[in-house]
Design an enzyme around this catalytic site. Structure first.
Site, PDB file in Angstrom:
ATOM      1  N   SER A   1      18.442  40.217  34.487  1.00 51.76           N
ATOM      2  CA  SER A   1      16.844  40.395  34.883  1.00 51.76           C
ATOM      3  C   SER A   1      16.281  40.511  33.345  1.00 51.76           C
ATOM      4  O   SER A   1      16.965  40.684  32.328  1.00 51.76           O
ATOM      5  CB  SER A   1      16.844  41.937  35.333  1.00 51.76           C
ATOM      6  OG  SER A   1      15.306  42.367  35.083  1.00 51.76           O
TER       7      SER A   1
ATOM      8  N   TYR B   1      18.495  50.901  35.833  1.00 52.71           N
ATOM      9  CA  TYR B   1      18.554  49.420  36.224  1.00 52.71           C
ATOM     10  C   TYR B   1      18.676  48.378  35.094  1.00 52.71           C
ATOM     11  O   TYR B   1      19.524  47.515  35.109  1.00 52.71           O
ATOM     12  CB  TYR B   1      17.067  49.031  36.884  1.00 52.71           C
ATOM     13  CG  TYR B   1      17.123  47.692  37.365  1.00 52.71           C
ATOM     14  CD1 TYR B   1      17.772  47.394  38.660  1.00 52.71           C
ATOM     15  CD2 TYR B   1      16.232  46.789  36.733  1.00 52.71           C
ATOM     16  CE1 TYR B   1      17.485  45.903  39.185  1.00 52.71           C
ATOM     17  CE2 TYR B   1      16.164  45.632  36.978  1.00 52.71           C
ATOM     18  CZ  TYR B   1      16.899  45.361  38.270  1.00 52.71           C
ATOM     19  OH  TYR B   1      16.855  43.828  38.524  1.00 52.71           O
TER      20      TYR B   1
END
Length: 254
Positions: free
Chosen positions: A138, A151
């Site tokens: 990501s 995250y």
């Protein structure tokens, strides 16, 4: 000629969102697709889609965070040419309001889940003479995002694991790369907005879309096309790289 004819692909979280788009595209390109999902019901729609155009697909109910379960599934497949570590969960919070339970849950699914698949699949690829791996990272691994502490940490680990596997198996014919998307318009995004911003869905969606300089979120199919390239022989000279697909987010935001 289809790009993945004769290949066997394992895709975690392949029943929805980005994983669904990857599963469908890989099947269209000739791969025998094996989807790992927490429950088989999660993949019903993509299975129907793949069966509809005559593709080959199987679903395995499996918690990727459980190593024994992952190993058992992988052993039933026996030969694996492609692995896409796509399964993952999100979390919103800074370091102060991320509980130990939150942090452990993110790491169990996002990091240990990817490790479990790598641990089980890499030996098969090595014995079979090689393979291609794509890990879903990501932009959160590459830039500071507000309230994405756990995250971001998990996706940073995915980025580092990608480099490690690429290095260790360079001479075993195994290529390993990662993809770092910005925001992608999936059912998860719609659900997240509806839950956290009731009555403001359109406004918040527009704001999130415009955070990418290109002015919109990515489509799952666009991520799938990049995954296809990296897993195909077209990318035979590519390993140990991360590919942001971010609408200009990393380089063009001022």
């Amino acid at each position: 000629m289809k790009k993945l004819t004769g290949k066997t692909a394992v895709i975690t979280g392949g029943g929805s969102g980005i994983g669904r788009a990857i599963s469908s595209l890989f099947a269209k390109e000739g791969a025998a697709v094996h989807i790992l999902e927490l429950s088989a019901e999660a993949a019903v729609q993509v299975v129907d889609e793949i069966n509809g155009f005559g593709g080959t697909v199987a679903v395995h109910a499996c918690d990727v965070s459980e190593q024994a379960a992952v190993s058992a599934v992988v052993q039933t497949i026996k030969r694996i040419d492609i692995l896409v570590n796509n399964a993952g969960i999100a979390h919103v919070g800074s370091v102060e309001n991320t509980t130990a339970e939150d942090f452990d849950r993110i790491m169990q699914v996002n990091v240990k889940g990817a490790y479990n698949l790598l641990h089980a699949v890499v030996p098969l690829m090595r014995k079979g003479g090689g393979g291609a791996i794509v890990n879903m990272a990501s932009i959160a691994a590459l830039v500071g995002l507000t309230d994405r502490f756990a995250y971001s940490a998990s996706k940073g680990a995915i980025y580092a694991m990608t480099l490690s596997v690429a290095r260790d198996y360079l001479h075993h014919g195994i290529r390993c790369n990662s993809i770092s998307p910005a925001r992608v318009h999936t059912p998860f995004v719609d659900g997240f907005i509806a839950k956290n911003y009731p009555g403001r869905e359109a406004e918040v969606f527009d704001t999130l879309s415009k955070s990418q300089p290109i002015g919109r979120m990515a489509r799952p199919e666009e991520i799938a096309s990049l995954a296809l390239y990296l897993c195909s022989d077209d990318a035979s000279f590519i390993t140990g790289n991360d590919y942001p697909i971010d609408g200009g987010f990393l380089k063009l935001n001022s």
